[in-house]
Design an enzyme around this catalytic site. Structure first.
Site, PDB file in Angstrom:
ATOM      1  N   ASP A  37       0.860  -1.186   0.000  1.00 50.60           N
ATOM      2  CA  ASP A  37       0.000   0.000   0.000  1.00 50.60           C
ATOM      3  C   ASP A  37       0.896   1.236   0.000  1.00 50.60           C
ATOM      4  O   ASP A  37       2.087   1.153   0.310  1.00 50.60           O
ATOM      5  CB  ASP A  37      -0.944  -0.005   1.217  1.00 50.60           C
ATOM      6  CG  ASP A  37      -2.239   0.766   0.941  1.00 50.60           C
ATOM      7  OD1 ASP A  37      -2.321   1.465  -0.096  1.00 50.60           O
ATOM      8  OD2 ASP A  37      -3.169   0.681   1.770  1.00 50.60           O
ATOM      9  N   ASP A  38       0.288   2.376  -0.345  1.00 48.72           N
ATOM     10  CA  ASP A  38       1.086   3.608  -0.357  1.00 48.72           C
ATOM     11  C   ASP A  38       1.439   4.029   1.058  1.00 48.72           C
ATOM     12  O   ASP A  38       2.551   4.477   1.324  1.00 48.72           O
ATOM     13  CB  ASP A  38       0.379   4.735  -1.141  1.00 48.72           C
ATOM     14  CG  ASP A  38      -1.068   4.965  -0.716  1.00 48.72           C
ATOM     15  OD1 ASP A  38      -1.585   4.247   0.180  1.00 48.72           O
ATOM     16  OD2 ASP A  38      -1.696   5.878  -1.283  1.00 48.72           O
ATOM     17  N   ASP A  63      -1.978   4.721   7.960  1.00 56.54           N
ATOM     18  CA  ASP A  63      -2.269   5.915   8.771  1.00 56.54           C
ATOM     19  C   ASP A  63      -2.782   5.456  10.136  1.00 56.54           C
ATOM     20  O   ASP A  63      -2.007   5.216  11.061  1.00 56.54           O
ATOM     21  CB  ASP A  63      -3.281   6.789   8.008  1.00 56.54           C
ATOM     22  CG  ASP A  63      -3.555   8.117   8.678  1.00 56.54           C
ATOM     23  OD1 ASP A  63      -3.579   8.168   9.916  1.00 56.54           O
ATOM     24  OD2 ASP A  63      -3.774   9.125   7.979  1.00 56.54           O
TER      25      ASP A  63
HETATM   26  O1  LIG Z   1      -4.387   3.346   7.821  1.00 57.31           O
HETATM   27  P1  LIG Z   1      -5.696   3.898   7.370  1.00 57.31           P
HETATM   28  O2  LIG Z   1      -6.220   4.978   8.294  1.00 57.31           O
HETATM   29  O3  LIG Z   1      -6.714   2.847   7.085  1.00 57.31           O
HETATM   30  O4  LIG Z   1      -5.427   4.697   6.006  1.00 57.31           O
HETATM   31  C1  LIG Z   1      -4.609   4.196   4.977  1.00 57.31           C
HETATM   32  C2  LIG Z   1      -5.397   3.931   3.719  1.00 57.31           C
HETATM   33  O5  LIG Z   1      -6.073   5.131   3.303  1.00 57.31           O
HETATM   34  C3  LIG Z   1      -5.805   5.387   1.932  1.00 57.31           C
HETATM   35  O6  LIG Z   1      -6.707   4.716   1.094  1.00 57.31           O
HETATM   36  P2  LIG Z   1      -8.194   5.281   0.790  1.00 57.31           P
HETATM   37  O7  LIG Z   1      -9.183   4.530   1.630  1.00 57.31           O
HETATM   38  O8  LIG Z   1      -8.196   6.765   0.896  1.00 57.31           O
HETATM   39  O9  LIG Z   1      -8.458   4.853  -0.714  1.00 57.31           O
HETATM   40  P3  LIG Z   1      -7.577   5.078  -2.019  1.00 57.31           P
HETATM   41  O10 LIG Z   1      -6.332   4.256  -1.838  1.00 57.31           O
HETATM   42  O11 LIG Z   1      -8.444   4.585  -3.103  1.00 57.31           O
HETATM   43  O12 LIG Z   1      -7.266   6.548  -2.129  1.00 57.31           O
HETATM   44  C4  LIG Z   1      -4.420   4.815   1.743  1.00 57.31           C
HETATM   45  O13 LIG Z   1      -4.168   4.522   0.361  1.00 57.31           O
HETATM   46  C5  LIG Z   1      -4.438   3.569   2.579  1.00 57.31           C
HETATM   47  O14 LIG Z   1      -4.958   2.481   1.861  1.00 57.31           O
HETATM   48  N1  LIG Z   2      -3.384  10.815   0.363  1.00 59.71           N
HETATM   49  C1  LIG Z   2      -3.497  10.383   1.632  1.00 59.71           C
HETATM   50  N2  LIG Z   2      -4.404   9.438   1.917  1.00 59.71           N
HETATM   51  C2  LIG Z   2      -4.497   9.052   3.213  1.00 59.71           C
HETATM   52  N3  LIG Z   2      -5.308   8.133   3.789  1.00 59.71           N
HETATM   53  C3  LIG Z   2      -5.037   8.120   5.110  1.00 59.71           C
HETATM   54  N4  LIG Z   2      -4.076   8.988   5.416  1.00 59.71           N
HETATM   55  C4  LIG Z   2      -3.714   9.586   4.237  1.00 59.71           C
HETATM   56  C5  LIG Z   2      -2.750  10.603   3.913  1.00 59.71           C
HETATM   57  O1  LIG Z   2      -1.996  11.151   4.752  1.00 59.71           O
HETATM   58  N5  LIG Z   2      -2.703  10.966   2.590  1.00 59.71           N
HETATM   59 MG   LIG Z   3      -5.753   3.105  -0.126  1.00 59.18          MG
END
Ligand SMILES: O=P(O)(O)OC[C@H]1O[C@H](OP(=O)(O)OP(=O)(O)O)[C@H](O)[C@@H]1O
Ligand SMILES: Nc1nc2[nH]cnc2c(=O)[nH]1
Ligand SMILES: [Mg+2]
Length: 165
Positions: A97-98, A101
């Site tokens: 994952d990127d 959080d």
């Molecule tokens: O640790 P957490 O609080 O769960 O947050 C982390 C997740 O939040 C973001 O995804 P998001 O749900 O925004 O979807 P996306 O990847 O499609 O932007 C990010 O890419 C992680 O997958």
């Molecule tokens: N882009 C982005 N997505 C998130 N999802 C949870 N935390 C983050 C953050 O810091 N940046």
């Molecule tokens: Mg995500």
């Protein structure tokens, strides 16, 4: 769900993302061999592609989870799990994952693939214990802006940003 106070902003360029994802690949190569990658969409897709290229992994699948509307966290929605993939309990597989959080997404995906190795490019303190390997830590009150979410524009001096809280 309460809105998180993100006081700091951390913009990431494509070059930084590429460099950090490649650094993650360097950390992961000696922990393999890897049978395949599970990318957590959507944010995990970009680092997963870079890592797959560097580690020459061609078996790639997704888990589709969504839990934020921009900066507002809500109940996580699993749009697609591991059904149909051959990842089993995750042994020998990488989850990419990127970022992590709060760690809520990581908890959900770890339950699906308990033996997989969870790797992210960025980590915040609350989620850090859930990740096996990551590259860069940022504080909990920082919002990371990924290159696919931003465009070039005027930025306020840091002093002005501070004065505005
Ligand atoms: O640790 P957490 O609080 O769960 O947050 C982390 C997740 O939040 C973001 O995804 P998001 O749900 O925004 O979807 P996306 O990847 O499609 O932007 C990010 O890419 C992680 O997958
Ligand atoms: N882009 C982005 N997505 C998130 N999802 C949870 N935390 C983050 C953050 O810091 N940046
Ligand atoms: Mg995500």
């Amino acid at each position: 769900m309460a809105e998180a106070p993100f006081n700091k902003h951390f913009p990431v360029s494509w070059e930084e993302m590429h460099r950090n994802a490649k650094a993650l690949a360097w950390r992961l190569i000696d922990k393999g061999p890897w049978k395949g990658i599970i990318a957590i969409t959507r944010g995990g897709l970009v680092p997963a592609a870079i890592i797959a290229r560097e580690l020459e992994i061609r078996m790639i699948d997704t888990v589709c989870v969504s839990s934020y509307d921009h900066q507002n966290q809500r109940e996580a929605m699993v749009l697609k799990g591991t059904e149909g993939s051959n990842a089993g309990d995750g042994e020998g597989w990488l989850i990419i994952d990127d970022l992590v959080d709060t760690g809520k997404t990581a908890v959900i995906v770890r339950k699906m693939l308990p033996k997989a190795h969870f790797a992210t490019v960025y980590a915040k303190p609350a989620g850090r214990p859930l990740v096996d390997t990551f590259i860069t830590e940022v504080s909990q009150d920082t919002w990371i802006h990924f290159p696919w979410d931003i465009e070039l524009q005027f930025s306020q001096p840091i002093a002005k940003q501070r004065n505005n809280g």
